[in-house]
Design a protein around this motif. Structure first.
Motif, PDB file in Angstrom:
ATOM      1  N   PHE A 128       0.836  -1.196   0.000  1.00 41.69           N
ATOM      2  CA  PHE A 128       0.000   0.000   0.000  1.00 41.69           C
ATOM      3  C   PHE A 128       0.871   1.247   0.000  1.00 41.69           C
ATOM      4  O   PHE A 128       1.813   1.360   0.782  1.00 41.69           O
ATOM      5  N   ILE A 129       0.553   2.200  -0.873  1.00 40.52           N
ATOM      6  CA  ILE A 129       1.256   3.482  -0.918  1.00 40.52           C
ATOM      7  C   ILE A 129       0.372   4.568  -0.326  1.00 40.52           C
ATOM      8  O   ILE A 129       0.768   5.263   0.597  1.00 40.52           O
ATOM      9  N   SER A 130      -0.825   4.723  -0.860  1.00 40.68           N
ATOM     10  CA  SER A 130      -1.744   5.755  -0.373  1.00 40.68           C
ATOM     11  C   SER A 130      -3.120   5.519  -0.986  1.00 40.68           C
ATOM     12  O   SER A 130      -3.292   4.617  -1.808  1.00 40.68           O
ATOM     13  N   LYS A 131      -4.073   6.341  -0.597  1.00 43.23           N
ATOM     14  CA  LYS A 131      -5.419   6.199  -1.163  1.00 43.23           C
ATOM     15  C   LYS A 131      -6.126   7.540  -1.191  1.00 43.23           C
ATOM     16  O   LYS A 131      -5.756   8.482  -0.489  1.00 43.23           O
ATOM     17  N   VAL A 132      -7.159   7.600  -2.012  1.00 44.57           N
ATOM     18  CA  VAL A 132      -8.064   8.738  -2.052  1.00 44.57           C
ATOM     19  C   VAL A 132      -9.475   8.174  -1.957  1.00 44.57           C
ATOM     20  O   VAL A 132      -9.782   7.125  -2.520  1.00 44.57           O
ATOM     21  N   GLU A 133     -10.320   8.858  -1.177  1.00 44.47           N
ATOM     22  CA  GLU A 133     -11.713   8.443  -1.027  1.00 44.47           C
ATOM     23  C   GLU A 133     -12.606   9.550  -1.573  1.00 44.47           C
ATOM     24  O   GLU A 133     -12.491  10.705  -1.157  1.00 44.47           O
ATOM     25  N   LEU A 134     -13.481   9.170  -2.503  1.00 42.98           N
ATOM     26  CA  LEU A 134     -14.365  10.128  -3.151  1.00 42.98           C
ATOM     27  C   LEU A 134     -15.807   9.820  -2.785  1.00 42.98           C
ATOM     28  O   LEU A 134     -16.308   8.726  -3.065  1.00 42.98           O
ATOM     29  N   LYS A 135     -16.479  10.786  -2.169  1.00 38.43           N
ATOM     30  CA  LYS A 135     -17.893  10.612  -1.827  1.00 38.43           C
ATOM     31  C   LYS A 135     -18.715  10.792  -3.099  1.00 38.43           C
ATOM     32  O   LYS A 135     -18.576  11.803  -3.794  1.00 38.43           O
ATOM     33  N   VAL A 136     -19.528   9.810  -3.398  1.00 41.24           N
ATOM     34  CA  VAL A 136     -20.355   9.854  -4.604  1.00 41.24           C
ATOM     35  C   VAL A 136     -21.281  11.067  -4.560  1.00 41.24           C
ATOM     36  O   VAL A 136     -21.553  11.693  -5.587  1.00 41.24           O
ATOM     37  N   ASP A 137     -21.706  11.454  -3.380  1.00 42.06           N
ATOM     38  CA  ASP A 137     -22.600  12.601  -3.208  1.00 42.06           C
ATOM     39  C   ASP A 137     -21.971  13.912  -3.690  1.00 42.06           C
ATOM     40  O   ASP A 137     -22.675  14.873  -3.972  1.00 42.06           O
ATOM     41  N   ASP A 138     -20.650  13.956  -3.806  1.00 42.96           N
ATOM     42  CA  ASP A 138     -19.973  15.166  -4.273  1.00 42.96           C
ATOM     43  C   ASP A 138     -20.008  15.309  -5.799  1.00 42.96           C
ATOM     44  O   ASP A 138     -19.655  16.359  -6.324  1.00 42.96           O
ATOM     45  N   PHE A 139     -20.413  14.254  -6.502  1.00 46.06           N
ATOM     46  CA  PHE A 139     -20.491  14.301  -7.956  1.00 46.06           C
ATOM     47  C   PHE A 139     -21.854  14.813  -8.394  1.00 46.06           C
ATOM     48  O   PHE A 139     -22.866  14.524  -7.765  1.00 46.06           O
ATOM     49  N   ILE A 140     -21.868  15.548  -9.498  1.00 45.80           N
ATOM     50  CA  ILE A 140     -23.120  16.017 -10.091  1.00 45.80           C
ATOM     51  C   ILE A 140     -23.435  15.078 -11.247  1.00 45.80           C
ATOM     52  O   ILE A 140     -22.599  14.883 -12.149  1.00 45.80           O
ATOM     53  N   GLU A 141     -24.622  14.481 -11.204  1.00 44.85           N
ATOM     54  CA  GLU A 141     -24.988  13.515 -12.239  1.00 44.85           C
ATOM     55  C   GLU A 141     -24.822  14.109 -13.625  1.00 44.85           C
ATOM     56  O   GLU A 141     -25.291  15.210 -13.908  1.00 44.85           O
ATOM     57  N   GLY A 142     -24.120  13.374 -14.489  1.00 49.58           N
ATOM     58  CA  GLY A 142     -23.919  13.776 -15.867  1.00 49.58           C
ATOM     59  C   GLY A 142     -22.661  14.595 -16.106  1.00 49.58           C
ATOM     60  O   GLY A 142     -22.164  14.648 -17.224  1.00 49.58           O
ATOM     61  N   LYS A 143     -22.124  15.234 -15.074  1.00 43.40           N
ATOM     62  CA  LYS A 143     -20.941  16.082 -15.241  1.00 43.40           C
ATOM     63  C   LYS A 143     -19.668  15.229 -15.210  1.00 43.40           C
ATOM     64  O   LYS A 143     -19.490  14.393 -14.342  1.00 43.40           O
ATOM     65  N   VAL A 144     -18.779  15.480 -16.176  1.00 42.10           N
ATOM     66  CA  VAL A 144     -17.493  14.780 -16.227  1.00 42.10           C
ATOM     67  C   VAL A 144     -16.498  15.552 -15.355  1.00 42.10           C
ATOM     68  O   VAL A 144     -16.320  16.759 -15.512  1.00 42.10           O
ATOM     69  N   ILE A 145     -15.865  14.849 -14.424  1.00 45.90           N
ATOM     70  CA  ILE A 145     -14.858  15.427 -13.535  1.00 45.90           C
ATOM     71  C   ILE A 145     -13.486  14.977 -14.029  1.00 45.90           C
ATOM     72  O   ILE A 145     -13.239  13.784 -14.178  1.00 45.90           O
ATOM     73  N   ASP A 146     -12.593  15.914 -14.275  1.00 44.70           N
ATOM     74  CA  ASP A 146     -11.229  15.641 -14.722  1.00 44.70           C
ATOM     75  C   ASP A 146     -10.327  16.374 -13.729  1.00 44.70           C
ATOM     76  O   ASP A 146     -10.154  17.591 -13.824  1.00 44.70           O
ATOM     77  N   LYS A 147      -9.754  15.625 -12.758  1.00 42.27           N
ATOM     78  CA  LYS A 147      -9.106  16.296 -11.626  1.00 42.27           C
ATOM     79  C   LYS A 147      -7.907  15.501 -11.102  1.00 42.27           C
ATOM     80  O   LYS A 147      -7.915  14.276 -11.104  1.00 42.27           O
ATOM     81  N   TRP A 148      -6.907  16.245 -10.632  1.00 41.73           N
ATOM     82  CA  TRP A 148      -5.760  15.658  -9.940  1.00 41.73           C
ATOM     83  C   TRP A 148      -6.049  15.659  -8.448  1.00 41.73           C
ATOM     84  O   TRP A 148      -6.552  16.649  -7.909  1.00 41.73           O
ATOM     85  N   TYR A 149      -5.708  14.563  -7.773  1.00 40.88           N
ATOM     86  CA  TYR A 149      -5.872  14.438  -6.321  1.00 40.88           C
ATOM     87  C   TYR A 149      -4.499  14.164  -5.707  1.00 40.88           C
ATOM     88  O   TYR A 149      -3.765  13.293  -6.174  1.00 40.88           O
ATOM     89  N   GLU A 150      -4.158  14.910  -4.659  1.00 39.59           N
ATOM     90  CA  GLU A 150      -2.906  14.664  -3.947  1.00 39.59           C
ATOM     91  C   GLU A 150      -3.091  13.497  -2.999  1.00 39.59           C
ATOM     92  O   GLU A 150      -4.132  13.367  -2.344  1.00 39.59           O
ATOM     93  N   LEU A 151      -2.064  12.644  -2.935  1.00 38.95           N
ATOM     94  CA  LEU A 151      -2.104  11.473  -2.070  1.00 38.95           C
ATOM     95  C   LEU A 151      -1.042  11.612  -0.986  1.00 38.95           C
ATOM     96  O   LEU A 151       0.137  11.802  -1.300  1.00 38.95           O
ATOM     97  N   PRO A 152      -1.424  11.512   0.265  1.00 39.40           N
ATOM     98  CA  PRO A 152      -0.416  11.606   1.332  1.00 39.40           C
ATOM     99  C   PRO A 152       0.462  10.356   1.353  1.00 39.40           C
ATOM    100  O   PRO A 152      -0.039   9.235   1.289  1.00 39.40           O
ATOM    101  N   THR A 153       1.774  10.548   1.388  1.00 35.32           N
ATOM    102  CA  THR A 153       2.703   9.432   1.521  1.00 35.32           C
ATOM    103  C   THR A 153       3.810   9.838   2.489  1.00 35.32           C
ATOM    104  O   THR A 153       4.099  11.023   2.645  1.00 35.32           O
TER     105      THR A 153
END
Length: 125
Positions: free
Chosen positions: A74-99
Protein backbone atom coordinates in the motif's frame (compact mmCIF):
# COMPACT_ATOMS: atom_id res chain seq x y z
CA UNK A 1 -2.44 8.52 -14.41
CA UNK A 2 -0.16 9.26 -11.46
CA UNK A 3 2.90 11.38 -10.73
CA UNK A 4 5.80 10.87 -8.34
CA UNK A 5 4.82 7.41 -7.15
CA UNK A 6 7.36 6.51 -4.46
CA UNK A 7 9.43 3.40 -5.04
CA UNK A 8 9.27 0.51 -2.61
CA UNK A 9 11.76 -1.47 -4.68
CA UNK A 10 15.46 -1.43 -3.84
CA UNK A 11 16.85 -1.70 -7.35
CA UNK A 12 14.16 -0.11 -9.54
CA UNK A 13 11.25 2.27 -9.73
CA UNK A 14 7.80 1.40 -8.46
CA UNK A 15 5.46 -1.11 -10.14
CA UNK A 16 2.25 0.85 -9.54
CA UNK A 17 -1.33 -0.32 -9.84
CA UNK A 18 -4.62 0.83 -8.34
CA UNK A 19 -7.44 -1.02 -6.62
CA UNK A 20 -10.88 0.59 -6.86
CA UNK A 21 -13.74 -0.28 -4.52
CA UNK A 22 -17.26 1.13 -4.09
CA UNK A 23 -18.28 1.05 -0.42
CA UNK A 24 -21.65 -0.57 -1.16
CA UNK A 25 -19.90 -3.59 -2.72
CA UNK A 26 -16.45 -3.91 -1.07
CA UNK A 27 -15.94 -7.51 -2.24
CA UNK A 28 -15.96 -6.36 -5.88
CA UNK A 29 -12.58 -4.68 -6.16
CA UNK A 30 -11.54 -3.71 -9.68
CA UNK A 31 -7.88 -3.18 -10.50
CA UNK A 32 -5.77 -1.40 -13.06
CA UNK A 33 -2.94 -3.11 -14.84
CA UNK A 34 0.46 -3.00 -13.15
CA UNK A 35 2.87 -0.65 -14.90
CA UNK A 36 6.35 -2.12 -14.44
CA UNK A 37 9.28 0.01 -13.28
CA UNK A 38 7.54 3.40 -13.56
CA UNK A 39 7.02 6.24 -11.09
CA UNK A 40 4.74 8.21 -13.44
CA UNK A 41 2.26 5.63 -14.78
CA UNK A 42 -0.54 6.19 -17.28
CA UNK A 43 -3.35 3.63 -17.22
CA UNK A 44 -6.18 4.93 -19.46
CA UNK A 45 -8.63 2.30 -18.19
CA UNK A 46 -12.39 2.50 -17.67
CA UNK A 47 -14.29 1.10 -14.68
CA UNK A 48 -17.99 1.02 -13.87
CA UNK A 49 -19.56 0.72 -10.43
CA UNK A 50 -23.12 0.30 -9.28
CA UNK A 51 -24.11 3.07 -6.87
CA UNK A 52 -26.61 1.89 -4.27
CA UNK A 53 -26.99 5.09 -2.26
CA UNK A 54 -25.25 8.21 -3.59
CA UNK A 55 -25.57 9.94 -0.21
CA UNK A 56 -23.57 7.18 1.50
CA UNK A 57 -21.42 5.47 -1.14
CA UNK A 58 -17.70 6.21 -1.31
CA UNK A 59 -15.30 5.22 -4.09
CA UNK A 60 -11.87 4.33 -2.69
CA UNK A 61 -8.86 4.26 -4.99
CA UNK A 62 -5.78 2.65 -3.41
CA UNK A 63 -2.40 3.17 -5.05
CA UNK A 64 -0.09 0.19 -4.49
CA UNK A 65 3.30 -1.12 -5.54
CA UNK A 66 2.79 -4.58 -7.03
CA UNK A 67 5.69 -7.00 -6.95
CA UNK A 68 5.90 -10.48 -8.40
CA UNK A 69 7.76 -11.71 -5.30
CA UNK A 70 5.40 -10.29 -2.70
CA UNK A 71 1.88 -8.99 -2.28
CA UNK A 72 0.79 -5.45 -3.04
CA UNK A 73 2.41 -2.81 -0.89
CA UNK A 74 0.00 0.00 0.00
CA UNK A 75 1.26 3.48 -0.92
CA UNK A 76 -1.74 5.76 -0.37
CA UNK A 77 -5.42 6.20 -1.16
CA UNK A 78 -8.06 8.74 -2.05
CA UNK A 79 -11.71 8.44 -1.03
CA UNK A 80 -14.37 10.13 -3.15
CA UNK A 81 -17.89 10.61 -1.83
CA UNK A 82 -20.35 9.85 -4.60
CA UNK A 83 -22.60 12.60 -3.21
CA UNK A 84 -19.97 15.17 -4.27
CA UNK A 85 -20.49 14.30 -7.96
CA UNK A 86 -23.12 16.02 -10.09
CA UNK A 87 -24.99 13.52 -12.24
CA UNK A 88 -23.92 13.78 -15.87
CA UNK A 89 -20.94 16.08 -15.24
CA UNK A 90 -17.49 14.78 -16.23
CA UNK A 91 -14.86 15.43 -13.54
CA UNK A 92 -11.23 15.64 -14.72
CA UNK A 93 -9.11 16.30 -11.63
CA UNK A 94 -5.76 15.66 -9.94
CA UNK A 95 -5.87 14.44 -6.32
CA UNK A 96 -2.91 14.66 -3.95
CA UNK A 97 -2.10 11.47 -2.07
CA UNK A 98 -0.42 11.61 1.33
CA UNK A 99 2.70 9.43 1.52
CA UNK A 100 5.53 9.13 4.01
CA UNK A 101 7.92 7.44 1.57
CA UNK A 102 8.81 10.49 -0.54
CA UNK A 103 9.34 14.22 -0.15
CA UNK A 104 7.68 14.79 -3.56
CA UNK A 105 3.93 15.24 -3.86
CA UNK A 106 2.29 12.07 -5.18
CA UNK A 107 -0.78 12.79 -7.29
CA UNK A 108 -3.32 10.73 -9.17
CA UNK A 109 -5.49 11.99 -12.03
CA UNK A 110 -9.01 10.68 -12.35
CA UNK A 111 -11.65 11.31 -14.97
CA UNK A 112 -15.02 10.36 -13.45
CA UNK A 113 -18.69 10.68 -14.22
CA UNK A 114 -21.78 9.75 -12.23
CA UNK A 115 -24.15 8.52 -14.92
CA UNK A 116 -27.47 6.74 -15.07
CA UNK A 117 -27.19 3.12 -16.21
CA UNK A 118 -27.56 2.91 -19.98
CA UNK A 119 -26.09 6.33 -20.75
CA UNK A 120 -22.95 6.54 -22.89
CA UNK A 121 -20.10 7.31 -20.48
CA UNK A 122 -18.09 10.53 -20.53
CA UNK A 123 -20.54 12.50 -22.59
CA UNK A 124 -21.88 15.31 -20.40
CA UNK A 125 -25.65 15.63 -20.17
Amino acid sequence: EAENVPSFDLMSESDPMCGLVMSSSPAREQTTATIQDCNNPFWNETFRFRVVDPEVDVLTISLCDSDSFSHREFISKVELKVDDFIEGKVIDKWYELPTTKSNKVTRIKLICQLAVNGRIPFIPY
